[in-house]
Scaffold this motif. Structure first.
Motif, short mmCIF file in Angstrom:
data_model
loop_
_atom_site.label_atom_id
_atom_site.label_comp_id
_atom_site.label_asym_id
_atom_site.label_seq_id
_atom_site.Cartn_x
_atom_site.Cartn_y
_atom_site.Cartn_z
N LEU A 15 0.69 -1.28 0.12
CA LEU A 15 -0.12 0.05 -0.04
C LEU A 15 0.83 1.38 0.03
CD1 LEU A 15 -2.87 -0.88 2.45
CD2 LEU A 15 -3.14 -0.44 -0.13
N VAL A 16 2.03 1.37 0.63
CA VAL A 16 2.89 2.19 0.76
C VAL A 16 3.25 2.50 -0.62
CG1 VAL A 16 5.23 3.01 1.53
CG2 VAL A 16 3.55 2.15 3.18
N GLU A 18 2.05 1.71 -3.54
CA GLU A 18 0.70 2.20 -4.10
C GLU A 18 0.69 3.63 -4.03
OE1 GLU A 18 -3.92 1.35 -4.22
OE2 GLU A 18 -2.67 -0.34 -4.50
N ARG A 19 0.71 4.23 -2.80
CA ARG A 19 0.68 5.42 -2.55
C ARG A 19 1.79 6.37 -3.04
NH1 ARG A 19 0.43 5.26 2.91
NH2 ARG A 19 2.38 6.46 3.08
N SER A 22 1.33 6.58 -7.06
CA SER A 22 0.06 7.07 -7.35
C SER A 22 0.45 8.94 -8.06
CB SER A 22 -0.93 7.26 -6.33
OG SER A 22 -2.22 7.83 -6.92
N LYS A 105 9.25 8.66 0.14
CA LYS A 105 9.00 8.93 -1.26
C LYS A 105 9.63 9.30 -2.43
CE LYS A 105 4.78 10.53 -3.75
NZ LYS A 105 3.65 11.49 -3.77
#
Length: 161
Positions: A15-16, A18-19, A22, A105
């Motif tokens: 999920l990280v 994916e975030r 994105s 990120k």
């Protein structure tokens, strides 16, 4: 969209990713285990692979070495992303970058962009040791390296690009 394969068994870390990806130029493909990663590699060719070394009882080290030794996957850059600190071993097995969790990120996006946009060199030599040495030197200088054992094979590979 540039496909990125994340081999990660923890749903939270997937999920990280994916975030983080994105809204970027990268399309995330995920595999919770090595079997699924192999299946996805049979269906698509990712531009980069994110590989966690701690995948339950699976041998991710062997998978890394296998990816870098097979002609069909050896030029795919691999970013090892894990919670253990063994960058030297990962580099020796062919990892192109190494990150310790938790990632930032911007670091991940910078690494992905650097690896996707680096130049590729074609090494043509019938001496396996010479090809290996040249490939390692080029990789350290930020290049992808594709290998051929002779002229006909080299021309075939160059014709693909």
């Amino acid at each position: 969209m540039l496909p990125v394969l994340a081999v990660e068994d923890h749903a939270g870390d997937r999920l990280v990713y994916e975030r983080f990806l994105s809204g970027s130029e990268f399309q995330l493909l995920t595999a919770p285990d090595l079997r699924r990663a192999q299946e996805l590699l049979g269906q698509t060719m990712p531009r980069v692979i994110l590989l966690d070394l701690l995948l339950g009882n699976q041998d991710a080290w062997k998978f890394l070495a296998q990816l870098k030794s097979e002609a069909s996957t050896s030029s795919i850059p691999i970013i090892v992303v894990t919670s253990i600190d063994d960058q030297a071993k990962a580099s020796a097995l062919g990892a192109d970058a190494y990150g310790i969790k938790p990632l930032e990120k911007q670091w991940l996006l910078d690494q992905l962009r650097r690896l996707v946009h680096r130049r590729t060199a074609l090494i043509i030599d019938d001496d396996e040791a010479a090809r290996y040495t040249l490939k390692q030197m080029l990789r350290r200088a930020g290049w992808n390296a594709v290998e051929a054992t002779g002229g006909a094979e080299g021309l075939a590979i160059a014709g693909e690009g």
